[in-house]
Design a protein around this motif. Structure first.
Motif, PDB file in Angstrom:
ATOM      1  N   UNK A   1       5.470   7.056   1.456  1.00 14.89           N
ATOM      2  CA  UNK A   1       6.057   5.705   2.001  1.00 14.89           C
ATOM      3  C   UNK A   1       5.768   4.805   0.986  1.00 14.89           C
ATOM      4  N   UNK A   2       6.991   3.946   0.420  1.00 15.19           N
ATOM      5  CA  UNK A   2       6.760   2.858  -0.328  1.00 15.19           C
ATOM      6  C   UNK A   2       6.203   1.529  -0.048  1.00 15.19           C
ATOM      7  N   UNK A   3       6.047   1.101   1.392  1.00  6.56           N
ATOM      8  CA  UNK A   3       5.675   0.195   1.939  1.00  6.56           C
ATOM      9  C   UNK A   3       6.176  -1.159   1.282  1.00  6.56           C
ATOM     10  N   UNK A   4       7.561  -1.170   1.232  1.00  9.20           N
ATOM     11  CA  UNK A   4       8.293  -2.231   0.351  1.00  9.20           C
ATOM     12  C   UNK A   4       8.384  -2.046  -1.063  1.00  9.20           C
TER      13      UNK A   4
ATOM     14  N   UNK B   1      10.004  -0.186  -3.234  1.00  9.44           N
ATOM     15  CA  UNK B   1      11.147   0.894  -3.392  1.00  9.44           C
ATOM     16  C   UNK B   1      11.054   1.605  -4.685  1.00  9.44           C
ATOM     17  N   UNK B   2      10.876   3.250  -4.312  1.00  4.94           N
ATOM     18  CA  UNK B   2      10.912   4.221  -5.190  1.00  4.94           C
ATOM     19  C   UNK B   2       9.549   4.569  -5.561  1.00  4.94           C
ATOM     20  N   UNK B   3       8.549   3.594  -5.507  1.00  6.17           N
ATOM     21  CA  UNK B   3       6.958   3.936  -5.994  1.00  6.17           C
ATOM     22  C   UNK B   3       6.320   5.091  -5.392  1.00  6.17           C
ATOM     23  N   UNK B   4       6.692   5.538  -4.260  1.00 10.22           N
ATOM     24  CA  UNK B   4       5.997   6.635  -3.425  1.00 10.22           C
ATOM     25  C   UNK B   4       6.580   7.953  -4.184  1.00 10.22           C
ATOM     26  N   UNK B   5       7.697   7.927  -4.821  1.00  9.41           N
ATOM     27  CA  UNK B   5       8.021   9.195  -5.275  1.00  9.41           C
ATOM     28  C   UNK B   5       7.360   9.521  -6.643  1.00  9.41           C
ATOM     29  N   UNK B   6       7.184   8.405  -7.053  1.00  7.13           N
ATOM     30  CA  UNK B   6       6.581   8.413  -8.544  1.00  7.13           C
ATOM     31  C   UNK B   6       4.873   9.240  -8.252  1.00  7.13           C
TER      32      UNK B   6
ATOM     33  N   UNK C   1       0.869  -1.078   0.134  1.00  4.65           N
ATOM     34  CA  UNK C   1       0.045   0.078  -0.036  1.00  4.65           C
ATOM     35  C   UNK C   1       0.880   1.177   0.097  1.00  4.65           C
ATOM     36  N   UNK C   2       1.351   1.554  -0.999  1.00  2.00           N
ATOM     37  CA  UNK C   2       2.358   2.766  -1.373  1.00  2.00           C
ATOM     38  C   UNK C   2       1.514   4.007  -1.459  1.00  2.00           C
ATOM     39  N   UNK C   3       2.007   4.933  -0.677  1.00  2.00           N
ATOM     40  CA  UNK C   3       1.042   6.324  -0.617  1.00  2.00           C
ATOM     41  C   UNK C   3       2.124   7.514  -0.724  1.00  2.00           C
ATOM     42  N   UNK C   4       1.501   8.709  -0.883  1.00  3.63           N
ATOM     43  CA  UNK C   4       2.018   9.885  -1.014  1.00  3.63           C
ATOM     44  C   UNK C   4       0.991  10.824  -0.708  1.00  3.63           C
TER      45      UNK C   4
END
Length: 122
Positions: A63-66, A68-73, A50-53
């Motif tokens: 938070x990437x929640x594992x 990696x790098x996805x929350x920045x997107x 559950x990746x969020x920004x």
């Protein structure tokens, strides 16, 4: 209780399913409340990621929640669209095959679907 905008599963890639949810949020406590509300649904609680920004008055959080790098997107897309006082969560249920760099494209696709749904071009 915050009103979640839940689009559900918006795309599938090699078995992995992606859903996107968002809600207004102006503090970390509100972000945490939105995440708790989402995870009250067992299928979201059991999701792989559950990746969020969030873009809040106090600044950006993510938070990437594992994943990696996805929350920045997600964060970059929110900033580009001018979306503030909001949190976007991209949920992934892993389908058994690694997606490599395509996972970032899927996160982008899910975030774009949400931004389109609320009337913001990304």
């Amino acid at each position: 209780m915050t009103q979640l905008v839940r689009l559900g599963v918006v795309l599938t890639d090699r078995g992995s399913k992606y859903a996107v949810t968002g809600a207004p949020a102006t503090s970390r406590a509100e972000v945490d409340a939105v995440l708790a509300q989402l995870k009250a649904d067992r299928s979201y609680a059991k999701a792989t990621h559950n990746t969020w920004a969030a873009v809040l008055p106090t600044g950006a959080l993510k938070a990437d929640d594992g994943e990696s790098g996805a929350a920045m997107v997600i964060l970059r897309m929110m900033e580009r669209a001018g979306l503030q006082d909001h949190v976007i969560i991209v949920t992934r249920w892993y389908g058994g095959k690694k997606l490599g760099g395509d996972r970032f494209r899927r996160v982008q696709d899910a975030t774009r679907a949400y931004l389109d749904h609320i009337g913001l071009a990304s």
